[in-house]
Motif scaffolding. Structure first.
Motif, PDB file in Angstrom:
ATOM      1  N   ILE A  83       0.613  -1.101   0.184  1.00  0.00           N
ATOM      2  CA  ILE A  83      -0.148  -0.056   0.173  1.00  0.00           C
ATOM      3  C   ILE A  83       1.016   1.241   0.004  1.00  0.00           C
ATOM      4  CG2 ILE A  83      -1.775   1.310   1.561  1.00  0.00           C
ATOM      5  CD1 ILE A  83      -2.673  -1.417   2.301  1.00  0.00           C
ATOM      6  N   MET A  88      -2.922   4.563  -3.455  1.00  0.00           N
ATOM      7  CA  MET A  88      -4.354   5.216  -2.658  1.00  0.00           C
ATOM      8  C   MET A  88      -4.654   6.173  -3.674  1.00  0.00           C
ATOM      9  SD  MET A  88      -2.498   5.571   1.125  1.00  0.00           S
ATOM     10  CE  MET A  88      -3.936   6.953   1.726  1.00  0.00           C
ATOM     11  N   LEU A 162      -3.249   8.106   5.258  1.00  0.00           N
ATOM     12  CA  LEU A 162      -2.835   6.908   5.599  1.00  0.00           C
ATOM     13  C   LEU A 162      -3.522   6.281   6.774  1.00  0.00           C
ATOM     14  CD1 LEU A 162       0.832   5.951   4.848  1.00  0.00           C
ATOM     15  CD2 LEU A 162      -1.222   4.635   4.369  1.00  0.00           C
ATOM     16  N   PRO A 163      -3.261   6.918   8.034  1.00  0.00           N
ATOM     17  CA  PRO A 163      -4.111   6.377   9.089  1.00  0.00           C
ATOM     18  C   PRO A 163      -5.341   5.824   9.082  1.00  0.00           C
ATOM     19  CG  PRO A 163      -2.839   8.203   9.871  1.00  0.00           C
ATOM     20  CD  PRO A 163      -2.976   8.231   8.375  1.00  0.00           C
ATOM     21  N   TYR A 165      -7.203   5.554   6.217  1.00  0.00           N
ATOM     22  CA  TYR A 165      -7.373   4.485   4.985  1.00  0.00           C
ATOM     23  C   TYR A 165      -6.903   3.252   5.503  1.00  0.00           C
ATOM     24  CZ  TYR A 165      -5.805   2.177   0.658  1.00  0.00           C
ATOM     25  OH  TYR A 165      -5.761   1.426  -0.573  1.00  0.00           O
ATOM     26  N   LEU A 166      -5.845   3.289   6.343  1.00  0.00           N
ATOM     27  CA  LEU A 166      -5.370   1.865   6.782  1.00  0.00           C
ATOM     28  C   LEU A 166      -6.407   1.094   7.718  1.00  0.00           C
ATOM     29  CD1 LEU A 166      -1.472   2.333   7.672  1.00  0.00           C
ATOM     30  CD2 LEU A 166      -2.505   1.206   5.843  1.00  0.00           C
ATOM     31  N   ARG A 167      -7.156   1.996   8.424  1.00  0.00           N
ATOM     32  CA  ARG A 167      -8.044   1.632   9.436  1.00  0.00           C
ATOM     33  C   ARG A 167      -9.433   0.998   8.345  1.00  0.00           C
ATOM     34  NH1 ARG A 167     -11.407   5.426  13.842  1.00  0.00           N
ATOM     35  NH2 ARG A 167     -12.802   3.686  14.629  1.00  0.00           N
ATOM     36  N   ILE A 169      -9.051  -0.151   5.265  1.00  0.00           N
ATOM     37  CA  ILE A 169      -8.905  -1.278   4.657  1.00  0.00           C
ATOM     38  C   ILE A 169      -8.642  -2.487   5.495  1.00  0.00           C
ATOM     39  CG2 ILE A 169      -7.152  -2.177   3.255  1.00  0.00           C
ATOM     40  CD1 ILE A 169      -8.743  -0.332   1.737  1.00  0.00           C
ATOM     41  N   ARG A 170      -8.415  -2.246   6.769  1.00  0.00           N
ATOM     42  CA  ARG A 170      -8.122  -3.202   7.842  1.00  0.00           C
ATOM     43  C   ARG A 170      -9.640  -3.955   7.987  1.00  0.00           C
ATOM     44  NH1 ARG A 170      -4.424  -5.089  11.522  1.00  0.00           N
ATOM     45  NH2 ARG A 170      -3.046  -3.284  11.021  1.00  0.00           N
TER      46      ARG A 170
END
Length: 200
Positions: A83, A88, A162-163, A165-167, A169-170
Motif C-alpha cells: 500500500i 491510494m 494513511l491512518p 485509509y489503513l483503518r 482497509i483493515r
C-alpha cells in the motif's frame, strides 16, 4: 520525437491533473490550475494534450494501464501488493473518474470485472454467476471510496489519508476474512431468491 524534458513535463502535467481531477472533479479543475500545479505554461499543456478532454483521456488511459498491471500481479501471485501513496491516489482517481461519467472510467470498471472473473477461476470460491459476483464485489469495494466523506465523519479521521485509509482497509479485510451468513442462512436466502425468480 519528444525530448527527455518533454516526457518529464508530460508526466508532471499528468500527475498534477490526476491530483486536481481527484480533488475537484473534471469540471472544477481548470487548464490554468493544472499547468500551475505542474510548473508549466498552459501553452505547453495544450501542446502535449490539446485540451482538457485530451488530458483527461490521457490520465484515464494511464490509470487504466496501471490498474491493469496491479490486477495482473495480484491474479498471478495471489499476493496483495504494498500500500503506497501512489496506489491510494490511483484508487481515488478511478472512483472520481467513474463519478464524473468518464467513458474510460466505465471501461476500467468493466475491465476490472473481467480480471475478477479470471481470478475467481483460480480460486475455490463458489458462485453460480462469476460475472455478477465479480461486478458486485467491485462495486462494493468502490463504495468505500465513494463514501469517503461519510466514513471519515463517523470514524473521526480522514480515510483518504494513511491512518484512516489503513483503518478502513483493515476493516474490509476482516469483513472478507469471515462469512457473515451461516450455511443454513445462505441456503435459505438462495432458495428464497430462486422461488422469487421462478415467479417472475
Amino acid at each position: 520525437m519528444s525530448s527527455d524534458s518533454d516526457l518529464t513535463a508530460r508526466a508532471r502535467i499528468r500527475d498534477a491533473a490526476i491530483a486536481l481531477f481527484t480533488e475537484r472533479g473534471i469540471a472544477g479543475a481548470t487548464i490554468r490550475d493544472i499547468a500551475q500545479a505542474a510548473g508549466v505554461s498552459s501553452g505547453l499543456l495544450r501542446h502535449h494534450f490539446g485540451s482538457k478532454e485530451g488530458l483527461r483521456d490521457a490520465c484515464d488511459e494511464w490509470a487504466m494501464g496501471r490498474i491493469t498491471q496491479l490486477q495482473m500481479q495480484f491474479t498471478d501471485s495471489h499476493t496483495l501488493g504494498p500500500i503506497t501513496p501512489d496506489v491510494m491516489a490511483l484508487q481515488q482517481y478511478l472512483v472520481r473518474s467513474l463519478m464524473d461519467g468518464s467513458a474510460r472510467g466505465s471501461a476500467m470498471f468493466a475491465q476490472a470485472v473481467t480480471h475478477g472473473e479470471r481470478w475467481l477461476a483460480t480460486t475455490h470460491v463458489e458462485t453460480s454467476d462469476p460475472r455478477a459476483y465479480a461486478a458486485v464485489l467491485g462495486a462494493m469495494k468502490m463504495g468505500m471510496f465513494l463514501m469517503s466523506d461519510q466514513l471519515s465523519a463517523v470514524l473521526g479521521e480522514d480515510v483518504r489519508e494513511l491512518p484512516g485509509y489503513l483503518r478502513m482497509i483493515r476493516a474490509s479485510v476482516e469483513i472478507f476474512a469471515q462469512p457473515l451468513l451461516t450455511p443454513e442462512q445462505t441456503d435459505q436466502a438462495l432458495k428464497a431468491l430462486d422461488r422469487f425468480g421462478g415467479e417472475l
